[in-house]
Design a protein around this motif. Sequence first.
Motif, PDB file in Angstrom:
ATOM      1  N   ASP A  76       0.826  -1.205   0.000  1.00 23.77           N
ATOM      2  CA  ASP A  76       0.000   0.000   0.000  1.00 23.77           C
ATOM      3  C   ASP A  76       0.864   1.261   0.000  1.00 23.77           C
ATOM      4  N   GLU A  77       1.965   1.233   0.749  1.00 26.51           N
ATOM      5  CA  GLU A  77       2.847   2.401   0.796  1.00 26.51           C
ATOM      6  C   GLU A  77       3.553   2.605  -0.546  1.00 26.51           C
ATOM      7  N   LEU A  78       3.991   1.505  -1.155  1.00 21.06           N
ATOM      8  CA  LEU A  78       4.617   1.600  -2.477  1.00 21.06           C
ATOM      9  C   LEU A  78       3.624   2.167  -3.487  1.00 21.06           C
ATOM     10  N   ALA A  79       2.384   1.699  -3.430  1.00 21.40           N
ATOM     11  CA  ALA A  79       1.362   2.167  -4.367  1.00 21.40           C
ATOM     12  C   ALA A  79       1.145   3.673  -4.246  1.00 21.40           C
ATOM     13  N   SER A  80       1.168   4.173  -3.025  1.00 20.97           N
ATOM     14  CA  SER A  80       0.987   5.603  -2.809  1.00 20.97           C
ATOM     15  C   SER A  80       2.129   6.405  -3.432  1.00 20.97           C
ATOM     16  N   ILE A  81       3.356   5.904  -3.270  1.00 21.50           N
ATOM     17  CA  ILE A  81       4.522   6.579  -3.851  1.00 21.50           C
ATOM     18  C   ILE A  81       4.435   6.569  -5.373  1.00 21.50           C
ATOM     19  N   CYS A  82       4.078   5.438  -5.932  1.00 20.66           N
ATOM     20  CA  CYS A  82       3.999   5.319  -7.393  1.00 20.66           C
ATOM     21  C   CYS A  82       2.908   6.214  -7.966  1.00 20.66           C
ATOM     22  N   LYS A  83       1.789   6.293  -7.282  1.00 25.45           N
ATOM     23  CA  LYS A  83       0.698   7.154  -7.753  1.00 25.45           C
ATOM     24  C   LYS A  83       1.133   8.612  -7.768  1.00 25.45           C
ATOM     25  N   ASP A  84       1.845   9.027  -6.718  1.00 23.42           N
ATOM     26  CA  ASP A  84       2.295  10.418  -6.631  1.00 23.42           C
ATOM     27  C   ASP A  84       3.325  10.759  -7.708  1.00 23.42           C
ATOM     28  N   ASN A  85       4.021   9.733  -8.217  1.00 23.18           N
ATOM     29  CA  ASN A  85       5.097   9.977  -9.181  1.00 23.18           C
ATOM     30  C   ASN A  85       4.773   9.448 -10.577  1.00 23.18           C
ATOM     31  N   ASN A  86       3.501   9.083 -10.799  1.00 17.57           N
ATOM     32  CA  ASN A  86       3.059   8.615 -12.118  1.00 17.57           C
ATOM     33  C   ASN A  86       3.878   7.421 -12.607  1.00 17.57           C
ATOM     34  N   ILE A  87       4.111   6.470 -11.698  1.00 19.23           N
ATOM     35  CA  ILE A  87       4.871   5.258 -12.018  1.00 19.23           C
ATOM     36  C   ILE A  87       3.906   4.076 -12.039  1.00 19.23           C
ATOM     37  N   LYS A  88       3.939   3.296 -13.093  1.00 19.86           N
ATOM     38  CA  LYS A  88       3.107   2.100 -13.197  1.00 19.86           C
ATOM     39  C   LYS A  88       3.646   1.001 -12.281  1.00 19.86           C
ATOM     40  N   MET A  89       2.772   0.038 -11.945  1.00 17.44           N
ATOM     41  CA  MET A  89       3.153  -1.071 -11.069  1.00 17.44           C
ATOM     42  C   MET A  89       2.801  -2.405 -11.713  1.00 17.44           C
ATOM     43  N   HIS A  90       3.748  -3.334 -11.677  1.00 16.40           N
ATOM     44  CA  HIS A  90       3.505  -4.693 -12.167  1.00 16.40           C
ATOM     45  C   HIS A  90       3.878  -5.684 -11.081  1.00 16.40           C
ATOM     46  N   MET A  91       3.037  -6.696 -10.896  1.00 20.35           N
ATOM     47  CA  MET A  91       3.357  -7.758  -9.949  1.00 20.35           C
ATOM     48  C   MET A  91       3.673  -9.043 -10.686  1.00 20.35           C
ATOM     49  N   ASP A  92       4.895  -9.535 -10.450  1.00 13.01           N
ATOM     50  CA  ASP A  92       5.252 -10.882 -10.868  1.00 13.01           C
ATOM     51  C   ASP A  92       4.683 -11.813  -9.810  1.00 13.01           C
ATOM     52  N   GLY A  93       3.446 -12.225 -10.027  1.00 16.29           N
ATOM     53  CA  GLY A  93       2.740 -13.054  -9.047  1.00 16.29           C
ATOM     54  C   GLY A  93       2.753 -14.513  -9.433  1.00 16.29           C
ATOM     55  N   ALA A  94       3.927 -15.018  -9.791  1.00 13.63           N
ATOM     56  CA  ALA A  94       4.033 -16.415 -10.223  1.00 13.63           C
ATOM     57  C   ALA A  94       3.312 -17.346  -9.255  1.00 13.63           C
ATOM     58  N   ARG A  95       3.483 -17.083  -7.942  1.00 10.54           N
ATOM     59  CA  ARG A  95       2.849 -17.924  -6.918  1.00 10.54           C
ATOM     60  C   ARG A  95       1.901 -17.090  -6.063  1.00 10.54           C
ATOM     61  N   ILE A  96       1.139 -16.215  -6.682  1.00  5.62           N
ATOM     62  CA  ILE A  96       0.298 -15.261  -5.967  1.00  5.62           C
ATOM     63  C   ILE A  96      -0.775 -15.940  -5.122  1.00  5.62           C
ATOM     64  N   PHE A  97      -1.247 -17.104  -5.548  1.00  9.78           N
ATOM     65  CA  PHE A  97      -2.279 -17.789  -4.764  1.00  9.78           C
ATOM     66  C   PHE A  97      -1.720 -18.303  -3.438  1.00  9.78           C
ATOM     67  N   HIS A  98      -0.419 -18.566  -3.400  1.00 13.61           N
ATOM     68  CA  HIS A  98       0.210 -18.943  -2.135  1.00 13.61           C
ATOM     69  C   HIS A  98       0.246 -17.757  -1.183  1.00 13.61           C
ATOM     70  N   ALA A  99       0.479 -16.562  -1.734  1.00  8.61           N
ATOM     71  CA  ALA A  99       0.450 -15.355  -0.907  1.00  8.61           C
ATOM     72  C   ALA A  99      -0.952 -15.122  -0.358  1.00  8.61           C
ATOM     73  N   ALA A 100      -1.962 -15.305  -1.198  1.00 14.42           N
ATOM     74  CA  ALA A 100      -3.344 -15.103  -0.769  1.00 14.42           C
ATOM     75  C   ALA A 100      -3.732 -16.095   0.325  1.00 14.42           C
ATOM     76  N   GLU A 101      -3.263 -17.330   0.198  1.00 11.72           N
ATOM     77  CA  GLU A 101      -3.536 -18.346   1.214  1.00 11.72           C
ATOM     78  C   GLU A 101      -2.923 -17.952   2.553  1.00 11.72           C
ATOM     79  N   TYR A 102      -1.681 -17.499   2.524  1.00 15.71           N
ATOM     80  CA  TYR A 102      -0.995 -17.122   3.759  1.00 15.71           C
ATOM     81  C   TYR A 102      -1.663 -15.910   4.415  1.00 15.71           C
ATOM     82  N   LEU A 103      -2.008 -14.913   3.619  1.00  9.47           N
ATOM     83  CA  LEU A 103      -2.609 -13.692   4.151  1.00  9.47           C
ATOM     84  C   LEU A 103      -4.091 -13.841   4.445  1.00  9.47           C
TER      85      LEU A 103
END
Length: 374
Positions: free
Chosen positions: A161-188
């Motif tokens: 969330d903090e990174l997203a705020s910085i990127c929005k303020d500086n007009n920087i796009k964001m990409h997630m390499d979520g190769a194993r994103i479902f594992h992150a969702a399970e943990y969180l």
Amino acid sequence: MCTPKETIIDLRSDTLSQPTDEMRVAMANAVVGDDVYGEDPTVQELEQKCAELFQKEAGLFVCSGTMGNLISIMCHCQYRGSEAIVGQSSHVFLYEQAGASTIANVSMNTIPNNDDGTYSLDEFQKRIRGSDSHEPITSLAIVENTHNICGGKVIPLEWIDELASICKDNNIKMHMDGARIFHAAEYLNVPVARITRDFDSVTFCLSKSLCAPVGSVLMGSNEFIRMARRYRKALGGGMRQVGILAAAGLVALNQIVPRIGDVHEHTKQIAQAIYDMKSPYLTVDIDTVQSNICMIHFLQPKKYSAQYFVERLNRVTSKELSDGITDKFGNGIIVKVMARDEWNCIRYVTYFHINGEMTELAIKKIKYCITELD
């Protein structure tokens, strides 16, 4: 060499997962069309389902996570002289053949990763460039989640969330390499859409622990996917009756993703067994085992290296057979893992096919080999 009387438990990577029987049936019966013409209904179903899961406007089936990451960089970094900021230990920087530079003409500005897979946001802000004509234009931030080299760590939502705020303020796009994103969702214990909410694009792999034989899905806005489809074609990724492969992806989402918790439990069981040994030669950081990847750290690598232990786990001795280190049929046990001598550690990865019985056999073998270390 392995013999037919040896049981092999292969924990080198979750890319070793195999299509399930249900996947093979779905692939055989898939309704297909020419996907380059946009006429494969099974691909369309997969892309739509993924877009809905991630709450993005559209999706695109691609050959691999590497292709998906490269396409994203090409889409987001439109200006000559663009750069992307990435973690120094990220997959896109270490293991994708510098495609961003050699193919997309985008430079990579790297920041050292912390142990939890994040990087310093203060340093990130310092790295943002483009106001001076001498500098490249910082156009993209890339985040890997879960983080492979950092041992399957899940990136904290507060940091995202903090990174997203910085990127929005500086007009920087964001990409997630979520190769194993479902594992992150399970943990969180959150939907994947919450993790990727502020990202302009995200890709995830179907061919790792989700058991599908081929493919990843890239998601973003309608305009992003329109452009991504063009770049996919330019990279040779335009496939025809690819619904045969997309059918396996649909089974993965419906049947494999709900069972990721079991995979995490098996990873934790092996880690706990190693930790409980209290060996002076190797250990795991039990409190940071978060997904299906775990690192075994070697404390005295000059005496016992990661490569030494890998080779020992890959052999069956007559003594261990006589000591009962076998499966229920009396077969010897081989455990395959991956050495990372540069970091004095071994990586092991569990996945859908590593069931409870195989986990117990792996623990039996690993514990025995640890007791051999004097």
